[in-house]
Design an enzyme around this catalytic site. Sequence first.
Site: not given
Ligand code: GUN
Length: 298
Positions: A55, A99, A122
Amino acid sequence: MSEAKIIDGRKFAAEVRRGVAAEVAALKSAHALTPTLAIVLVGDDEASHIYVRAKGRQAEEAGMATLEHLLPRETPERDLLTLIQRLNADDTINGILIQLPLPAPIATPKVLAAVDPAKDVDGFHPINVGRLWSGAPGMVPCTPYGCMAMLKATLNGLAGLRALVIGRSNIVGKPMAALLLRENATVTIAHSKTRDLAERCREADVLVAAVGHARLVKGVWIKPGACVLDVGINRVSAPDKGKGKTRIVGDVDFEVARKVAGHITPVPGGVGPMTIACLMRNTVIAARRQRGLPDPAI
Ligand code: GUN
């Protein structure tokens, strides 16, 4: 029967990233604004560290700025909440990503609800969840958004189609169902307690598998010509590659399913690449909205 057309997620994602990079360049030159994403990771989950690095890298490649907060597993919940308050109040931060999963005993809902909904790239804050289900503009979760972008580009409209979502997570299953409903599909959500999964699959014109169970969806369950999106990322042993070797497979038995479906996403190279690309898109959208600018056409 002819083979399914492969939906190339890498190609879609590259196009989104190009659009994002162009938007970022325009924001920098016309508005002196560098979209900035704060990424918060608590603990040492290996997969989470890999995702967070990806990311950060993609954000930098798009010309954005990132701020990584890598916190130890023992971080008290109140310290995490204090950090989030600080990021919320910082006008130079446009997006905040926490996350998941967060280590126990941190209360994930409490943490997600602490993020400013305007910076919630998100789309996990309860306000954005409510906006999604009520049809108001908000932040849309990245994986379901990416799935919808590929579905819309592949199918000639979704109205009236029978869509089956397998999985009811807050990250994928539930928001995916909301987006399909918004496009006037007839939506069913299946999950671990669903009794007649094979039957439900056979009816589905659109099938989104997001359960995290390797090859759960058998090829023979799929309706001929259906559009199949496989969100699963499961590591399985691969003795054919050598002793102790593994490979990544989806929630769908791809080798059989590709002989029945009309369109299908592979794993890897399908839905996965779109998730981070859509996170970049959400960060640009958040930055623009915070300046009172309209959403870009990415
Ligand atoms: N963990 C697994 N998928 C995601 C996601 O799309 N966003 C975040 N923040 N954590 C995750």
